[in-house]
Motif scaffolding. Structure first.
Motif, mmCIF file in Angstrom:
data_model
loop_
_atom_site.group_PDB
_atom_site.id
_atom_site.type_symbol
_atom_site.label_atom_id
_atom_site.label_comp_id
_atom_site.label_asym_id
_atom_site.label_seq_id
_atom_site.Cartn_x
_atom_site.Cartn_y
_atom_site.Cartn_z
ATOM 1 N N LEU A 192 0.814 -1.210 0.000
ATOM 2 C CA LEU A 192 0.000 0.000 0.000
ATOM 3 C C LEU A 192 0.852 1.267 0.000
ATOM 4 C CD1 LEU A 192 -2.777 -1.170 2.480
ATOM 5 C CD2 LEU A 192 -2.990 -0.850 0.021
ATOM 6 N N TYR A 193 1.947 1.249 0.738
ATOM 7 C CA TYR A 193 2.855 2.401 0.725
ATOM 8 C C TYR A 193 3.467 2.583 -0.657
ATOM 9 C CZ TYR A 193 2.770 3.073 5.798
ATOM 10 O OH TYR A 193 2.383 3.323 7.088
ATOM 11 N N ASP A 194 3.842 1.488 -1.294
ATOM 12 C CA ASP A 194 4.426 1.577 -2.633
ATOM 13 C C ASP A 194 3.449 2.225 -3.614
ATOM 14 O OD1 ASP A 194 6.813 0.477 -1.821
ATOM 15 O OD2 ASP A 194 6.389 -1.544 -2.575
ATOM 16 N N LEU A 195 2.172 1.863 -3.509
ATOM 17 C CA LEU A 195 1.150 2.472 -4.364
ATOM 18 C C LEU A 195 0.991 3.955 -4.036
ATOM 19 C CD1 LEU A 195 -1.578 -0.329 -4.373
ATOM 20 C CD2 LEU A 195 -0.151 0.377 -6.297
ATOM 21 N N ALA A 196 1.058 4.277 -2.742
ATOM 22 C CA ALA A 196 0.935 5.679 -2.324
ATOM 23 C C ALA A 196 2.105 6.504 -2.854
ATOM 24 C CB ALA A 196 0.862 5.768 -0.803
ATOM 25 N N ILE A 197 3.285 5.917 -2.881
ATOM 26 C CA ILE A 197 4.463 6.624 -3.398
ATOM 27 C C ILE A 197 4.285 6.956 -4.878
ATOM 28 C CG2 ILE A 197 6.910 6.337 -3.960
ATOM 29 C CD1 ILE A 197 7.116 4.742 -1.265
ATOM 30 N N VAL A 198 3.717 6.012 -5.626
ATOM 31 C CA VAL A 198 3.424 6.265 -7.042
ATOM 32 C C VAL A 198 2.460 7.444 -7.167
ATOM 33 C CG1 VAL A 198 2.310 5.337 -9.118
ATOM 34 C CG2 VAL A 198 3.845 3.885 -7.780
ATOM 35 N N GLU A 199 1.421 7.454 -6.329
ATOM 36 C CA GLU A 199 0.433 8.531 -6.343
ATOM 37 C C GLU A 199 1.069 9.863 -5.951
ATOM 38 O OE1 GLU A 199 -3.953 9.591 -4.411
ATOM 39 O OE2 GLU A 199 -2.953 7.710 -3.890
ATOM 40 N N LEU A 200 1.936 9.840 -4.951
ATOM 41 C CA LEU A 200 2.629 11.063 -4.533
ATOM 42 C C LEU A 200 3.503 11.601 -5.665
ATOM 43 C CD1 LEU A 200 3.535 9.992 -0.906
ATOM 44 C CD2 LEU A 200 2.357 12.127 -1.478
ATOM 45 N N ASN A 201 4.212 10.708 -6.350
ATOM 46 C CA ASN A 201 5.058 11.133 -7.468
ATOM 47 C C ASN A 201 4.226 11.771 -8.579
ATOM 48 O OD1 ASN A 201 7.657 10.483 -6.585
ATOM 49 N ND2 ASN A 201 7.439 8.342 -7.161
ATOM 50 N N GLU A 202 3.061 11.163 -8.842
ATOM 51 C CA GLU A 202 2.183 11.708 -9.876
ATOM 52 C C GLU A 202 1.671 13.091 -9.475
ATOM 53 O OE1 GLU A 202 -0.790 8.686 -10.277
ATOM 54 O OE2 GLU A 202 0.429 7.454 -11.631
ATOM 55 N N ARG A 203 1.310 13.245 -8.191
ATOM 56 C CA ARG A 203 0.812 14.534 -7.726
ATOM 57 C C ARG A 203 1.911 15.593 -7.818
ATOM 58 N NH1 ARG A 203 -3.229 16.157 -4.120
ATOM 59 N NH2 ARG A 203 -4.309 14.353 -4.989
ATOM 60 N N ILE A 204 3.108 15.246 -7.411
ATOM 61 C CA ILE A 204 4.229 16.197 -7.467
ATOM 62 C C ILE A 204 4.491 16.633 -8.907
ATOM 63 C CG2 ILE A 204 6.729 16.420 -7.160
ATOM 64 C CD1 ILE A 204 6.362 14.544 -4.665
ATOM 65 N N ALA A 205 4.464 15.662 -9.841
ATOM 66 C CA ALA A 205 4.713 15.979 -11.255
ATOM 67 C C ALA A 205 3.646 16.933 -11.792
ATOM 68 C CB ALA A 205 4.725 14.696 -12.076
ATOM 69 N N ARG A 206 2.396 16.715 -11.409
ATOM 70 C CA ARG A 206 1.319 17.597 -11.860
ATOM 71 C C ARG A 206 1.467 18.996 -11.262
ATOM 72 N NH1 ARG A 206 -4.626 15.739 -11.289
ATOM 73 N NH2 ARG A 206 -4.827 17.745 -12.359
ATOM 74 N N ILE A 207 1.857 19.062 -10.010
ATOM 75 C CA ILE A 207 2.040 20.364 -9.353
ATOM 76 C C ILE A 207 3.172 21.145 -10.013
ATOM 77 C CG2 ILE A 207 2.857 21.454 -7.223
ATOM 78 C CD1 ILE A 207 1.219 19.374 -5.678
ATOM 79 N N VAL A 208 4.265 20.459 -10.321
ATOM 80 C CA VAL A 208 5.399 21.117 -10.994
ATOM 81 C C VAL A 208 4.955 21.674 -12.340
ATOM 82 C CG1 VAL A 208 7.631 20.711 -12.098
ATOM 83 C CG2 VAL A 208 7.186 19.779 -9.817
ATOM 84 N N GLU A 209 4.196 20.870 -13.105
ATOM 85 C CA GLU A 209 3.745 21.292 -14.432
ATOM 86 C C GLU A 209 2.782 22.478 -14.338
ATOM 87 O OE1 GLU A 209 3.170 21.833 -18.340
ATOM 88 O OE2 GLU A 209 4.725 20.599 -17.390
ATOM 89 N N GLU A 210 1.837 22.410 -13.420
ATOM 90 C CA GLU A 210 0.856 23.495 -13.321
ATOM 91 C C GLU A 210 1.476 24.763 -12.736
ATOM 92 O OE1 GLU A 210 -3.145 22.855 -12.350
ATOM 93 O OE2 GLU A 210 -3.249 20.940 -13.427
#
Length: 368
Positions: free
Chosen positions: A208-226
């Protein structure tokens, strides 16, 4: 020569490593959300300077401003609560009453990461299904398990029942607490069964943590882009002038697009990381309470609701045969620290409570 580690010890180390990595990502998220908030504040100021903006668009970006400020206030509250708890418990070496968090300094950006990770409701209250526990304390308890702990010290085992109610079980603290003194009374065969249960819990949490890390990475990437898009928008708006009616149709269209950008960027601030939300919530429990075929009586459900919700998170997706359920119940019942942290006596902690946990989990599964 060092003794070979057991499967349980290996699983616990892997879970702790996953927690550490997740905490690092929350720290990184906080730095990026801080930058995003600043960009949104700047573009908001540009909009505030424009006269004659249509009322519908003005209402929309003013509401977004309210949401962002609410998020910022929640982040500040988390930081403030943490520092108060740190000062209160400095002598005990913990921050967060009774949750065993190592003393560290939480800065504004980390608090922002926590606010985004755990979500903020429209009222300014952090979203959490923890029954009878402050959401900020829950977040702080979890953060204590990893990178933010001084020297990576992690959570103290003896005072961490709150951890069991957390987003994915927080098995490290729970297992450490549960296993303290456990093997002094059970047989070698039963010890093997208990270790297997705790190993399964830790392995589940690693996934579950591994999945959360993927989600966190995706959120960070979107924040950087926006954040990049907002930076461009801020520069463009400054060239449009300050009277909406004097702008070209194309400029007016772009302003509308920028409001949409502000909306999506604000959602990146306030929407929680789903993978780190509780797996069994107060809402789940309410549905269970109203289930007409429920076997557990109302008294147990009402009096021990916090324990049922907490241990439902701890045992979420862990399949046990009846023998192992009973063995785990006996294990918990003989653990004085565990009972104290749950605020329940040995006599009160009846097998009926344990049965209700699995009935509640089975009912939730049946609704899928």
């Amino acid at each position: 020569m060092s003794k070979k580690k057991s499967k349980l010890q290996i699983a616990q180390l892997e879970a702790q490593a996953a927690i550490d990595k997740t905490n690092e990502k929350i720290d990184e998220l906080g730095k990026n959300t801080s930058n995003l908030y600043n960009q949104l504040t700047e573009i908001q100021a540009s909009f505030d300077n424009i006269r004659n903006v249509p009322s519908d668009k003005k209402v929309e970006y003013e509401e977004l401003k309210r949401v962002r400020l609410n998020w910022k206030q929640q982040a500040e509250k988390i930081e403030k609560d943490y520092k108060l708890a740190e000062a209160k418990n400095a002598g005990a070496g913990a921050a967060g009453a009774g949750v065993g968090v190592a003393v560290v300094t939480m800065g504004p950006t980390v608090a922002m990461g926590v606010a985004t990770t755990f979500g903020v409701a429209s009222t300014g209250t952090a979203i959490s299904a923890l029954s009878g526990a402050a959401a900020t304390n829950a977040a702080l308890a979890w953060l204590g398990g990893g990178a933010l702990a001084a020297g990576g010290g992690g959570m103290a085992a003896g005072e961490a029942f709150l951890a069991l109610a957390g987003p994915v079980g927080w098995a490290i603290a729970g297992v450490a607490l549960l296993t303290s003194g456990v093997f002094l009374w059970i047989t070698k065969n039963n010890q093997s069964h208990i270790e297997s249960i705790f190993t399964s819990i830790s392995n589940r949490d690693v996934r579950l943590y591994d999945l959360a890390i993927v989600e966190l990475n995706e959120r960070i990437a979107r924040i950087v882009e926006e954040s990049k898009q907002l930076s461009v928008a801020i520069k463009n708006i400054k060239t449009f002038g300050v009277d909406y009616n004097a702008m070209t149709e194309q400029q007016q269209y772009e302003l509308g697009a920028y409001v949409n950008l502000m909306n999506s960027s604000t959602q990146l601030l306030v929407n929680p990381i789903l993978g780190l939300q509780p797996k069994y919530t107060q809402e789940d429990f309410s549905k269970y309470i109203n289930w007409s075929e429920r076997k557990t009586d109302n008294y147990i459900c009402e009096k021990y609701s916090a324990i049922i919700i907490s241990l439902a998170n701890f045992l979420y997706s862990i399949e046990l045969i009846d023998r192992d359920k009973k063995l785990l119940w006996k294990t918990l019942r003989k653990n004085k620290k565990m009972l104290k942290s749950m605020d329940v006596s040995k006599k009160e902690f009846d097998m009926k409570i344990f049965d209700s946990i699995y009935e509640a989990l089975a009912f939730k599964e049946s609704l899928k």
